[in-house]
Write an enzyme that holds these catalytic residues in place. Sequence first.
Site, PDB file in Angstrom:
ATOM      1  N   PHE A  76     -19.918-114.271 -87.951  1.00 53.41           N
ATOM      2  CA  PHE A  76     -20.934-115.261 -88.306  1.00 53.41           C
ATOM      3  C   PHE A  76     -21.480-115.877 -87.022  1.00 53.41           C
ATOM      4  O   PHE A  76     -20.722-116.394 -86.205  1.00 53.41           O
ATOM      5  CB  PHE A  76     -20.358-116.360 -89.211  1.00 53.41           C
ATOM      6  CG  PHE A  76     -21.425-117.312 -89.689  1.00 53.41           C
ATOM      7  CD1 PHE A  76     -22.264-116.975 -90.738  1.00 53.41           C
ATOM      8  CD2 PHE A  76     -21.624-118.536 -89.062  1.00 53.41           C
ATOM      9  CE1 PHE A  76     -23.277-117.835 -91.163  1.00 53.41           C
ATOM     10  CE2 PHE A  76     -22.628-119.408 -89.480  1.00 53.41           C
ATOM     11  CZ  PHE A  76     -23.454-119.053 -90.540  1.00 53.41           C
TER      12      PHE A  76
ATOM     13  N   ASP B  13     -18.949-115.919 -78.773  1.00 48.66           N
ATOM     14  CA  ASP B  13     -19.398-117.055 -79.573  1.00 48.66           C
ATOM     15  C   ASP B  13     -18.196-117.979 -79.778  1.00 48.66           C
ATOM     16  O   ASP B  13     -17.301-117.699 -80.573  1.00 48.66           O
ATOM     17  CB  ASP B  13     -19.936-116.541 -80.917  1.00 48.66           C
ATOM     18  CG  ASP B  13     -20.389-117.668 -81.830  1.00 48.66           C
ATOM     19  OD1 ASP B  13     -20.014-118.827 -81.591  1.00 48.66           O
ATOM     20  OD2 ASP B  13     -21.108-117.382 -82.810  1.00 48.66           O
TER      21      ASP B  13
ATOM     22  N   LYS C 162     -20.576-126.933 -82.389  1.00 40.12           N
ATOM     23  CA  LYS C 162     -19.751-127.751 -83.277  1.00 40.12           C
ATOM     24  C   LYS C 162     -19.006-128.944 -82.657  1.00 40.12           C
ATOM     25  O   LYS C 162     -19.424-130.081 -82.788  1.00 40.12           O
ATOM     26  CB  LYS C 162     -18.747-126.837 -83.972  1.00 40.12           C
ATOM     27  CG  LYS C 162     -19.388-126.008 -85.091  1.00 40.12           C
ATOM     28  CD  LYS C 162     -18.345-125.252 -85.841  1.00 40.12           C
ATOM     29  CE  LYS C 162     -18.900-124.430 -86.975  1.00 40.12           C
ATOM     30  NZ  LYS C 162     -19.434-125.212 -88.086  1.00 40.12           N
TER      31      LYS C 162
HETATM   32  C1  LIG Z   1     -18.956-118.885 -84.843  1.00 41.29           C
HETATM   33  C2  LIG Z   1     -20.192-119.584 -85.295  1.00 41.29           C
HETATM   34  N1  LIG Z   1     -21.364-119.272 -84.739  1.00 41.29           N
HETATM   35  C3  LIG Z   1     -22.508-119.889 -85.103  1.00 41.29           C
HETATM   36  C4  LIG Z   1     -22.511-120.852 -86.089  1.00 41.29           C
HETATM   37  C5  LIG Z   1     -23.798-121.537 -86.475  1.00 41.29           C
HETATM   38  O1  LIG Z   1     -23.768-122.873 -86.083  1.00 41.29           O
HETATM   39  P1  LIG Z   1     -24.792-123.934 -86.706  1.00 41.29           P
HETATM   40  O2  LIG Z   1     -24.452-124.096 -88.139  1.00 41.29           O
HETATM   41  O3  LIG Z   1     -24.587-125.177 -85.889  1.00 41.29           O
HETATM   42  O4  LIG Z   1     -26.160-123.372 -86.521  1.00 41.29           O
HETATM   43  C6  LIG Z   1     -21.302-121.202 -86.709  1.00 41.29           C
HETATM   44  C7  LIG Z   1     -21.275-122.182 -87.796  1.00 41.29           C
HETATM   45  O5  LIG Z   1     -20.400-122.206 -88.619  1.00 41.29           O
HETATM   46  C8  LIG Z   1     -20.122-120.548 -86.308  1.00 41.29           C
HETATM   47  O6  LIG Z   1     -18.924-120.835 -86.867  1.00 41.29           O
END
Ligand SMILES: Cc1ncc(COP(=O)(O)O)c(C=O)c1O
Length: 393
Positions: free
Chosen positions: A138, A223, A252
């Site tokens: 994700f 990520d 986050k």
């Molecule tokens: C690993 C990862 N990447 C990207 C995102 C996307 O972040 P945002 O919701 O702040 O756009 C998340 C959100 O849960 C995530 O857990």
Amino acid sequence: MTCDFLNCDCAALNSIMPTYKRAPLAMVRGRGCLLYDTNGKEYLDLLAGVAVVSVGHAREEVVCAISEQAQQLIHTSNYFWNQPACQLSQKLNKISGNGYQVFFCNSGTEATECAIKLARKWGSNKGKHKIIAADRSFHGRTLAALAATGQPAKWEGFSPLPTGFTHCKINDIDAWDAAIDDSTAAILLEPIQGEGGIFPASKEFLSKLHKICSERNVLFMLDEIQTGCGRTGSWWAWQQLGVRPDVFLSAKGLANGIPIGACLARDKIATLFQPGTHGSTFGGGPVACAAALATLDVLEKNNYLTAAKVLGSYLQEALLSLPKIIEVRGMGLMIGAQLDSDISEKVTQLCFEKGLIVNHLTSSVIRITPPLCITQAQLDHAVRILDSVLRTL
Ligand SMILES: Cc1ncc(COP(=O)(O)O)c(C=O)c1O
């Protein structure tokens, strides 16, 4: 008609797009690891706004930093420098072993977009454009981040998505080795898959993949949006996994709930961006950066990274002894409890009733990502509630 838990017109609930399945609860106040709803009921929060509120609700140092900065200056645009952004970029560099430049944005998905654009820019004069990400990964909801996300169900109805993304199974090094070709610009990976169900990439896999990437001139991008900012027991999970990324992402937990995102890239890659190639109106704003500086400071001064490691192991062990939990995955205070059947929604509901917030990540996985200031006594209390709930099912 009045909605009793919100004490507002029920029609208001239909004036927000239904993108989330929300519990019939509204929180109005928080303190540390505790939250209070509109009826004054207290909850122990083991979710922290999905790994966001890293140093606890209404944390005084962060509140003061936000308030002091807001009273001085909230926004000037990126046509000027601002002190908190410069201090934060230096701090992020310091805790990452230096050699990076930062692009600030406002969310995780924007940080992913930045990494994708950087990889494309870097590959543009080398005939490289492809990005390989993991099945079940994700990376966000904007279109390119969605295309990188390895969950076909989330793509439905949004085609055509940007092209040039392929997906391989995490920890299957042969599949990645075979997928990397001359057109591959980068790989993008979560050290622990968060939204996918808390599945860690193994140290061995990451180290082999890192080696392949350096041999074949492919950017190694991580990520750390969910794993970062101390949650796994180090600033970034990669610091415990023996690899150093060319590009990595944070969001986050970085500013304890104030929207922020950051894409860090090694100097040589970062400078491919020049004035006009990328940007963000709000990115790197003084209030968000002041909040992030205060958050990192609190994490450091209170040794919350060590606490995440110690309490994480303690909690993992305690969870394993509970009925219906057949596996516990994760690192530090990013934990997934695998249940023996599809009962996680029910577990979450019953926990809510008993004043405990956990998250049903998938139908059979409970996610636990508390604020890093949680105490052992609070974890014991949570385990007792979970135990009593699991015994009733
Ligand atoms: C690993 C990862 N990447 C990207 C995102 C996307 O972040 P945002 O919701 O702040 O756009 C998340 C959100 O849960 C995530 O857990």
